[in-house]
Scaffold this active site. Structure first.
Site: not given
Lengths: 397, 144
Positions: B35, B37, B60, B104
């Site tokens: 994915c 992350d 990211c 996140c």
């Protein structure tokens, strides 16, 4: 800090010649080309000249040129027109590829909902769509083949002339999204056997909001926008004369300078590819030689593309990535997945698309900056650390 | 208008507590490379207090910034205080995140909890399992 713009596949800086060509049509020559008075007829004359210039650059006839708002509109109209024609003949099958731009893929999705069946050909690992695969996919009820001229992400240039010949031999209409190619490659619709072609002005130093649909004489178009007789009834709305004039000027300039510019870009592209290949566990995406002279696209294992872009931006480098975070979706680039990159690696991609003002010095700066940034991000990446510790297998050699 | 707030950019460009702890008392890892992350959190716990913390993140800009902010928010705090940190508080401390980046902050909250659960497990400390719901398969991919 000097800014190095390496995102020319996203858009380009307008050429001075194109701006100068446009200015009178924003200022004094503002009349509507549909008006009968002399001021209007001056605008109509500019439109006629622009159409001739664009046609000449593509090897087409002026009457085969329809001005649109850009590449996406032209792709939509081309595909929907071919589908409407197919529908009338009971042919409801379309062949395209898994690496097309969304302007093509989403239009095909829409047609699938209306009962069309669509075959999306997978590319080879280098991004090439083999003409023999196109031939194999064509059926009795195929009304259209749509294959892009050059891929916007990985830069692979498709064997368009061979695919065009296959389509001609099988009597199937051939559309090509040539947004990344026109102005950069020697596109000739007649020699390439293309029936429908889309281009966009801002990819070759023209203005945004202008494009062209080339439709071979005899291919009937459906109009997406109703309300007037402009573009021979195929695209209503007062023509964007300044943008169209700017596009024609930019295209002519791009075609004139093409060989000279490409001769300059090729060694710079190759310098970037060689330099970035020295980064461990990196891989070039797309074909090494059947490739746009401006395009460099790499995957770097163990890092994510958005953070790479943000850090490169801090170093003055404008680039792009196919990571999910930058694509605005949950999945990384469909193109990178289609050429067989696993999700984990596709997230760590970087696209550099260089332009005329890019120098050897810039290339060396970019190579150093990318190498440094990739190493830094790997240093804080648990994925990379686990790979180094042997707890997770490396994916890239 | 930039994509990220000044605070997010500050934590992204100058991440706090980045790295690993070779003598960590607990390690938590959440997310999925598929994915895009993964967050890994290392804790040094003394007398029920998070004496030191480090993180490693694959992801990211907002994932790195969220991890960095989360480590600052729990350093020097008791285990209970650290467990009380929510993703919403991480977002607020960061001065906001774009809507499609909120996951996140969820990952940051989950990383803290995953590390603390590891501490409980390692030390045979009984804990309320309902406070540590198993992350769903591919939970990093869900939009918040």
């Amino acid at each position: 800090m000097k800014r190095i713009y390496a995102d020319n596949a996203a858009t380009t800086r307008m050429s001075r010649r194109a701006i100068d060509a446009m200015l009178p049509y924003l200022d004094t020559a503002y009349a509507n080309p549909s008006s009968l008075h002399s001021a209007g007829q001056e605008a109509a004359e500019a439109l006629r000249r622009a159409r001739e210039e664009v046609a000449a650059c593509l090897g087409a006839e002026p009457k085969e040129i329809v001005f649109t708002s850009g590449g996406s509109e032209a792709d939509n109209q081309a595909i929907l027109s071919a589908a409407a024609l197919g529908e009338r003949k009971g042919k409801r099958h379309i062949v395209s590829t898994a690496i097309e731009h969304h302007a093509v893929l989403h239009t095909l999705k829409k047609l699938e909902k209306q009962g069309f069946s669509v075959t999306l050909l997978p590319p080879r690992e280098n991004g090439v769509i083999p003409p023999e695969e196109v031939e194999r996919a064509i059926r009795e009820d195929t009304c259209l083949v749509s294959v892009m001229y050059a891929n916007n992400e990985i830069g692979t240039v498709e064997p368009i002339r061979e695919i065009g010949a296959v389509c001609r031999a099988r009597g199937v209409l051939f559309h090509s999204d040539a947004v990344q190619a026109v102005g950069h490659l020697p596109v000739n619709v007649k020699e390439d056997g293309i029936d429908l072609l889309a281009l966009s002005a801002h990819k070759f130093h023209g203005p945004k909001g202008a494009g062209v649909l080339y439709a071979r004489a005899g291919v009937p178009l459906v109009s997406l926008i109703e309300g007037g007789a402009q573009e021979r009834g195929k695209r209503a709305g007062t023509e964007n004369i300044p943008a169209i004039v700017g596009m024609a000027a930019a295209l002519r300039e791009a075609c004139e300078k093409r060989e000279e510019v490409n001769a300059r870009l090729l060694p710079l592209r190759d310098r970037l590819i060689e330099g970035l290949s020295r980064i461990p566990r990196s891989a070039l995406n797309g074909d090494r030689t059947a490739r746009l002279p401006s395009n460099v696209n790499f995957c770097f294992e163990g890092i994510e593309g958005e953070s790479l872009l943000l850090l490169l931006d801090q170093k003055g480098i404008c680039a792009s990535s196919g990571s999910a975070c930058t694509s605005g979706s949950l999945d990384p680039s469909h193109v990178l997945l289609a050429i067989g990159r696993p999700h984990e690696v596709a997230h760590g991609s970087l696209r550099l698309s260089i332009g005329e003002d890019f120098t050897e010095e810039d290339a060396d700066y970019v190579i150093a900056a990318v190498s440094e940034t990739v190493a830094y991000l790997r240093g804080i990446s648990p994925v990379w650390q686990e790979c180094l510790a042997g707890k997770r297998p490396f994916i890239l050699p | 208008m930039a994509l990220y707030s000044d605070t997010v950019m500050d934590h992204f460009l100058h991440p706090r507590n980045v790295g690993s702890l070779s003598d960590a008392d607990a390690v938590g890892e959440v997310g999925n490379a598929r994915c895009g992350d993964i967050m890994k959190m290392y804790l040094k716990i003394e007398d029920g207090v998070i004496a030191d913390v480090r993180f490693e993140t694959f992801g990211c800009g907002s994932a790195i910034a969220s991890s960095s902010m989360a480590t600052e928010m729990i350093k020097g705090k008791s285990i209970e205080e650290a467990l009380a940190v929510t993703n919403k508080e991480v977002v607020e401390a960061l001065g906001g995140l774009p809507a499609h980046k909120l996951h996140c902050s969820v990952l940051a909250e989950e990383a803290i909890r995953s590390a603390i659960r590891d501490y409980f497990e390692r030390n045979g400390i009984p804990y309320d399992k309902s406070r540590f719901p198993e992350a769903e398969e591919g939970s990093c991919c869900r939009m918040v």
